[in-house]
Design an enzyme around this catalytic site. Structure first.
Site, short mmCIF file in Angstrom:
data_model
loop_
_atom_site.label_atom_id
_atom_site.label_comp_id
_atom_site.label_asym_id
_atom_site.label_seq_id
_atom_site.Cartn_x
_atom_site.Cartn_y
_atom_site.Cartn_z
N GLU A 134 57.30 96.26 -44.56
CA GLU A 134 56.22 95.26 -44.60
C GLU A 134 55.05 95.59 -43.66
OE1 GLU A 134 58.67 91.33 -45.90
OE2 GLU A 134 58.55 91.68 -43.76
N ASP A 185 60.30 91.98 -33.01
CA ASP A 185 59.48 91.58 -34.17
C ASP A 185 58.23 90.91 -33.62
OD1 ASP A 185 58.62 90.68 -36.83
OD2 ASP A 185 60.67 91.14 -37.42
N HIS A 203 55.43 94.58 -37.82
CA HIS A 203 56.29 93.62 -37.10
C HIS A 203 56.25 93.87 -35.58
CE1 HIS A 203 58.27 91.69 -40.60
NE2 HIS A 203 58.00 92.84 -41.18
C1 ACM Z 1 62.97 92.55 -44.36
O1 ACM Z 1 63.54 91.53 -44.75
N1 ACM Z 1 61.68 92.55 -44.12
C2 ACM Z 1 63.70 93.78 -44.16
#
Ligand code: ACM
Length: 761
Positions: A346, A198, A286
């Site tokens: 995201e 991440d 991420h």
């Molecule tokens: C997430 O919580 N962004 C999968």
């Protein structure tokens, strides 16, 4: 009379279901079928263990059973070729066809564990383990080992029974992962999803790109670390683990990673417990840790934060695909799981506007940046397929369109139609909704029950189709605010035991589960699990008295020691022990902590006693039924901020519920009117909200549950004379789905809904 007793005797075994058997069979998850029986089987040094003819079949499970029993009897059992009288037998039974299914028969003469597959035999051993005293968990405790007679036939309801751990936001080492997997094994989970990469850290060695871990696995403290360090002043579980700190070039760096050898060790430890490890390499968003090591990965050369999310890697450059494919080639070779999770959640797509992107969009007929995301996901999926793997991604990837072969992990509870959309598109689904199964949401007294009541198949889906598409469920532990092993234990335990029963047994009864759970704490203590001590009850944190009262606390476990202070300090293990009834005669703040005999401390409760007279009722001329609900669209961090905003509209509601027309991603509602209480007394109110809310009655603040947070219940009291009292309930939702629930109790009653007849305006 005689006949009556005879009848009762006959009925007893039938009545001995999950409700009546929990003391004798404290199993979690409860088996699919359990028939109680009388008597016990005693295991001694002389008990023999018989294996099937093909002795290799269950050799590993036999060893695991031996390890457990050795702790109790002090030596390994002798193995026998044939089942002996007074012996234990591991039996091959080809008729048990359910994956992971097993049968366990315990009589005073014999114990038989039967399975077809080693996975089933392993689950059977775990059942035996839970029927043995908790002391078997540690070596050197020689106690008589007895097993209650029983007949069990068991198999799981769902094939995906998962727990996730985010090892990027904070690193957790191999030893902790083994402890985590031990808990998964004890509760019959079969999937461990590791969120390996991440923005905050890349945790897996990739041979072709050594800088991913040389650079990407380490950081100087970020704002999440600073927040944890600050909180550690009050709670040592928020301190960063010193073992993950190092000094480099005069700086403190924080992090860590798994070498591929480490990961092979983790995978084989998991495999021995019939747990599959699913790697997640989150992309294209991420990815800051990777971009820090390899800046060429972005479209614009930047590595920063957009409005909500970080700069992603660039789906428009071939160099990106070369990198992704090289990384995934190593991942696919390392992990035996048929799945690779690529995240795909995201993504801030604003940097995807280079010439290369325009050219790619023209060439591929892609309309917009969502199409670019879709192109990226499909291309990565095809690559994974070429390596023999199936792709999983978060449900965000549905937005640009995906192929039916992708497995969708549903998390965005506020996108209610995502599961139906995935099913229509033909995608297998795994349920991990943020509202219930994000275990980074702070636990409170209701969170275990909330998990227990979770329905794997949402009620609004066609059960037949959904049952086929939904593989199961999983809880996720995101670790931005979970820096230590103790804190991780606290966040998952005991919530994960509730999920275990949801996904294995499809639930039984909550009361039965709770009674069984109580018996698990001593075992968890033996396993050094820093579990969350169950909640104390019998009081409200905002308490009210008119003349005098007393504090009487209900303990969820008999062996808890309650200690308290009244000088504002936090109770310590040497603070005074709370008496059975602590008299309260003046405004007082009591702080209360439960300690376990092993020294675990529960949450700190602050009980504020306010002295107040019964509020006098007001009069209103023929008030109409219901409350007025005035609603606002916008982002309000605190409910008071609605006062400066312009309302969108107003309506009447007959219960404290958000009116449909008020719903938006971000909104607020002000409920106004009167509460018509039928008798004079001290009323307790329970306000659960996600995000924030406040409740005022008779111009007194009763519950302050304000601010942006997940669904948390707060309680408060108020002394009200019979009649009408002005009510003002403010509620705000800052995004991500809302919860609003108001209940009341009086004179120690169970919390109940507010009757519609009490609401006036
Ligand atoms: C997430 O919580 N962004 C999968």
């Amino acid at each position: 009379m005689t006949r009556f007793w005879y009848l009762l005797f006959l009925l007893l075994p039938l009545a001995a279901t999950a409700q009546t058997a929990p003391e004798r069979y404290p199993l979690i998850p409860y088996p699919a079928s359990l028939t109680p029986a009388t008597g016990t089987f005693t295991i001694t040094k002389n008990t023999q263990l018989a294996l099937p003819k093909d002795s290799k079949r269950f050799a590993q499970e036999a060893e695991q059973l031996q390890n457990l029993l050795r702790n109790g009897v002090g030596a390994s059992l002798k193995t026998a070729k044939k089942p002996a009288a007074n012996g234990i037998e591991l039996r091959y039974d080809a008729s048990i066809t359910a994956p992971e299914g097993y049968k366990l028969t315990i009589t005073p003469q014999q114990v038989t564990l039967a399975a077809k597959e080693p996975a089933g035999m392993f689950r059977a051993v775990q059942t035996v383990r839970q029927l043995l005293p908790p002391t078997v968990e540690k070596a050197g405790k020689s106690v008589p080992l007895t097993l209650p007679a029983v007949q069990i036939q068991d198999q799981p309801a769902y094939s995906w029974r998962g727990m996730h751990l985010d090892v990027s936001r904070h690193f957790f080492d191999v030893a902790y992962l083994k402890k985590y997997m031990d808990l998964l094994a004890l509760y019959k989970f079969n999937k461990l999803h590791l969120h390996l990469t991440d923005d905050q850290g890349w945790r897996l060695e990739i041979k072709k790109y050594p800088k991913l871990t040389e650079v990407g696995a380490w950081r100087t403290f970020n704002n999440q670390d600073s927040a944890c360090i600050k909180k550690s002043k009050d709670n040592p579980d928020f301190a960063l683990e010193p073992k993950h700190l190092r000094q480099r070039n005069g700086q403190t760096e924080y992090g860590g990673f798994y070498t591929q050898d480490d990961m092979r060790g983790i995978i084989s430890y998991a495999a021995a417990r019939h747990i599959e490890v699913i790697p997640e390499i989150d992309m294209p968003g991420h990815m800051m840790a990777a971009i820090r090591a390899y800046p060429f990965l972005t479209c614009n050369g930047k590595n920063d934060w957009g409005k909500l999310f970080s700069t992603p890697i660039c789906p428009c450059n071939e160099t990106t695909y070369e990198f992704v494919e090289n990384v995934l080639t190593e991942v696919a070779a390392l992990f035996p799981s048929p799945y690779v999770h690529i995240g795909a959640d995201e993504v801030d797509k604003t940097s995807w506007s280079t010439t290369a992107c325009t050219e790619l969009m023209q060439k591929e007929g892609i309309k917009d940046v969502n199409g670019l995301q879709s192109y990226f996901v499909r291309r990565v999926e095809r690559f994974l397929q070429s390596k023999g793997k199936k792709m999983i991604g978060w449900d965000d990837m549905l937005e640009g369109g995906i192929d039916a072969s992708a497995t969708v992990m549903y998390w965005r509870s506020w996108v209610k139609d995502a599961p139906a959309k995935a099913i229509r598109n033909g995608n297998p689904l795994i349920m991990t909704p943020v509202s219930t199964l994000y275990f980074d949401n702070l636990p409170d007294k209701n969170s275990v029950e909330k998990v227990y009541n979770f329905d794997v198949v949402p009620a609004d889906l066609d059960p037949a189709t959904a049952q086929k598409a939904i593989l199961g469920a999983q809880a996720n532990l995101w670790t931005e605010q979970v820096p230590s092993e103790n804190r991780a234990d606290y966040m998952v335990m005991p919530r994960m035991t509730a999920l275990a029963e949801v996904v294995w047994t499809n639930k039984t009864q909550y009361a039965s589960y709770l009674s069984r759970l109580r018996q698990h704490y001593p075992r968890l203590a033996q396993l050094n699990v820093h579990y969350r001590v169950p909640d104390l009850a019998g009081f409200s944190e905002e308490s009210v008295f008119t003349d005098k009262t007393s504090l009487q606390v209900e303990k969820p476990l008999d062996n808890l020691i309650l200690r308290y202070t009244t000088d504002g300090s936090t109770p310590t293990p040497t603070s005074p022990v709370l008496p059975a009834a602590l008299p309260i005669t003046e405004p007082t703040t009591v702080k209360l902590v439960a300690f376990t005999p092993e020294g675990l401390r529960g949450d700190t409760y602050t009980i504020r006693y306010k002295q107040q007279p019964y509020a006098a009722p007001v009069s209103a001329k023929s008030p109409a039924p219901g409350l007025t609900a005035t609603y606002f669209t916008g982002y309000f961090k605190k409910s008071a901020l609605m006062q400066e905003a312009k309302a969108n509209g107003s309506t009447t509601v007959t219960s404290v519920q958000v009116p449909k027309q008020a719903e938006a991603d971000q909104f607020g509602v002000q409920f106004r009117g009167y509460l018509d209480v039928p008798e004079t007394g001290i009323y307790t109110f329970y306000l659960t909200c996600d995000d924030g809310g406040t409740l005022r009655l008779a111009d007194r603040m009763v519950v302050d549950n304000d601010g942006l947070h997940s669904a948390i219940e707060k309680t408060g009291q108020v002394a009200l004379a019979k009649g009408l009292h002005p009510i003002a309930l403010d509620f705000v939702e800052g995004g991500g789905g809302y919860t609003l629930l108001l209940k009341y109790s009086k004179d120690g009653s169970e919390p109940r809904e507010i009757p519609a007849s009490w609401l006036k305006h």
